[in-house]
Scaffold this motif. Sequence first.
Motif, PDB file in Angstrom:
ATOM      1  N   GLU A  84       0.815  -1.218   0.000  1.00 24.93           N
ATOM      2  CA  GLU A  84       0.000   0.000   0.000  1.00 24.93           C
ATOM      3  C   GLU A  84       0.848   1.267   0.000  1.00 24.93           C
ATOM      4  OE1 GLU A  84      -2.782  -0.272   3.231  1.00 24.93           O
ATOM      5  OE2 GLU A  84      -3.969  -1.825   2.227  1.00 24.93           O
ATOM      6  N   ASN A  85       2.081   1.169   0.457  1.00 22.47           N
ATOM      7  CA  ASN A  85       2.958   2.345   0.519  1.00 22.47           C
ATOM      8  C   ASN A  85       4.076   2.303  -0.523  1.00 22.47           C
ATOM      9  OD1 ASN A  85       1.942   3.982   2.855  1.00 22.47           O
ATOM     10  ND2 ASN A  85       2.069   1.956   3.790  1.00 22.47           N
ATOM     11  N   ASN A  86       3.922   1.429  -1.510  1.00 21.61           N
ATOM     12  CA  ASN A  86       4.852   1.341  -2.640  1.00 21.61           C
ATOM     13  C   ASN A  86       6.286   1.030  -2.210  1.00 21.61           C
ATOM     14  OD1 ASN A  86       5.462   1.341  -5.394  1.00 21.61           O
ATOM     15  ND2 ASN A  86       6.026   3.495  -5.367  1.00 21.61           N
ATOM     16  N   ARG A  87       6.403   0.207  -1.176  1.00 18.90           N
ATOM     17  CA  ARG A  87       7.733  -0.224  -0.738  1.00 18.90           C
ATOM     18  C   ARG A  87       7.997  -1.677  -1.128  1.00 18.90           C
ATOM     19  NH1 ARG A  87       6.090   2.749   4.116  1.00 18.90           N
ATOM     20  NH2 ARG A  87       5.485   0.732   4.971  1.00 18.90           N
ATOM     21  N   ALA A  88       6.972  -2.331  -1.683  1.00 16.26           N
ATOM     22  CA  ALA A  88       7.115  -3.703  -2.167  1.00 16.26           C
ATOM     23  C   ALA A  88       6.397  -3.807  -3.501  1.00 16.26           C
ATOM     24  CB  ALA A  88       6.511  -4.697  -1.170  1.00 16.26           C
ATOM     25  N   LYS A  89       6.845  -4.717  -4.316  1.00 19.82           N
ATOM     26  CA  LYS A  89       6.263  -4.896  -5.647  1.00 19.82           C
ATOM     27  C   LYS A  89       4.873  -5.518  -5.550  1.00 19.82           C
ATOM     28  CE  LYS A  89       9.715  -3.462  -8.098  1.00 19.82           C
ATOM     29  NZ  LYS A  89       9.641  -2.255  -8.856  1.00 19.82           N
ATOM     30  N   LEU A  90       3.960  -4.923  -6.253  1.00 22.18           N
ATOM     31  CA  LEU A  90       2.602  -5.448  -6.348  1.00 22.18           C
ATOM     32  C   LEU A  90       2.616  -6.645  -7.283  1.00 22.18           C
ATOM     33  CD1 LEU A  90      -0.474  -5.092  -5.899  1.00 22.18           C
ATOM     34  CD2 LEU A  90      -0.465  -3.576  -7.882  1.00 22.18           C
ATOM     35  N   ASN A  91       2.002  -7.745  -6.855  1.00 15.94           N
ATOM     36  CA  ASN A  91       1.933  -8.900  -7.733  1.00 15.94           C
ATOM     37  C   ASN A  91       0.488  -9.143  -8.164  1.00 15.94           C
ATOM     38  OD1 ASN A  91       0.621 -10.695  -5.797  1.00 15.94           O
ATOM     39  ND2 ASN A  91       2.593 -10.823  -4.763  1.00 15.94           N
ATOM     40  N   LEU A  92       0.334  -9.972  -9.158  1.00 15.97           N
ATOM     41  CA  LEU A  92      -0.981 -10.220  -9.739  1.00 15.97           C
ATOM     42  C   LEU A  92      -1.948 -10.820  -8.723  1.00 15.97           C
ATOM     43  CD1 LEU A  92      -2.711 -10.101 -12.262  1.00 15.97           C
ATOM     44  CD2 LEU A  92      -1.802 -12.324 -12.933  1.00 15.97           C
ATOM     45  N   ARG A  93      -1.468 -11.692  -7.873  1.00 22.38           N
ATOM     46  CA  ARG A  93      -2.325 -12.324  -6.864  1.00 22.38           C
ATOM     47  C   ARG A  93      -2.929 -11.278  -5.930  1.00 22.38           C
ATOM     48  NH1 ARG A  93      -0.027 -14.284  -2.319  1.00 22.38           N
ATOM     49  NH2 ARG A  93      -1.469 -15.241  -0.893  1.00 22.38           N
ATOM     50  N   VAL A  94      -2.121 -10.337  -5.477  1.00 23.91           N
ATOM     51  CA  VAL A  94      -2.594  -9.282  -4.587  1.00 23.91           C
ATOM     52  C   VAL A  94      -3.559  -8.370  -5.332  1.00 23.91           C
ATOM     53  CG1 VAL A  94      -1.885  -7.258  -3.243  1.00 23.91           C
ATOM     54  CG2 VAL A  94      -0.544  -9.375  -3.126  1.00 23.91           C
ATOM     55  N   LEU A  95      -3.209  -8.013  -6.545  1.00 23.38           N
ATOM     56  CA  LEU A  95      -4.057  -7.151  -7.357  1.00 23.38           C
ATOM     57  C   LEU A  95      -5.434  -7.774  -7.568  1.00 23.38           C
ATOM     58  CD1 LEU A  95      -4.271  -4.580  -9.084  1.00 23.38           C
ATOM     59  CD2 LEU A  95      -3.293  -5.890 -10.970  1.00 23.38           C
ATOM     60  N   MET A  96      -5.459  -9.038  -7.955  1.00 28.64           N
ATOM     61  CA  MET A  96      -6.731  -9.745  -8.178  1.00 28.64           C
ATOM     62  C   MET A  96      -7.526  -9.850  -6.868  1.00 28.64           C
ATOM     63  SD  MET A  96      -6.928 -10.600 -11.408  1.00 28.64           S
ATOM     64  CE  MET A  96      -8.068 -11.951 -11.458  1.00 28.64           C
ATOM     65  N   TYR A  97      -6.845 -10.098  -5.768  1.00 30.12           N
ATOM     66  CA  TYR A  97      -7.513 -10.220  -4.475  1.00 30.12           C
ATOM     67  C   TYR A  97      -8.244  -8.925  -4.120  1.00 30.12           C
ATOM     68  CZ  TYR A  97      -8.230 -10.324   0.538  1.00 30.12           C
ATOM     69  OH  TYR A  97      -8.797 -10.235   1.781  1.00 30.12           O
ATOM     70  N   TYR A  98      -7.544  -7.792  -4.194  1.00 26.88           N
ATOM     71  CA  TYR A  98      -8.165  -6.503  -3.872  1.00 26.88           C
ATOM     72  C   TYR A  98      -9.341  -6.221  -4.807  1.00 26.88           C
ATOM     73  CZ  TYR A  98      -4.884  -4.573  -0.395  1.00 26.88           C
ATOM     74  OH  TYR A  98      -4.167  -4.318   0.740  1.00 26.88           O
TER      75      TYR A  98
END
Length: 120
Positions: A47-61
Amino acid sequence: MEHYNLDQYNFEKIGMELKRLRTEHSYTQEQIAGDLGCTVSFVSNIENNRAKLNLRVLMYYARLCNVTVDSILNAGQEEEKQQDISSARDAEALNILHQFPPEKQEKIIQVLKYIKEQCV
């Protein structure tokens, strides 16, 4: 086949959008972490752009908050488009104004100020 450039996405704003969606739907980072099987710090980092967003997280949200993946990925782009349009409009107005002699420019500015006062 269309090529995608990840540089076109503002991951800081995407993270802010994920946080906005989560809080809007009254989910905690702990709940998200539990569902995803990750740590709370990982959710915070996404959420604070300190880690790479992955597809699994994106799809979950997207599923959790009943929104499209596109709406998350395009977070902030509409605002940037509006700023681009506004900048182009400003440049066009200045270009037109500079085509008049200085004394006419002053009169045009006075008219614009009057119009602004009437619209407020």
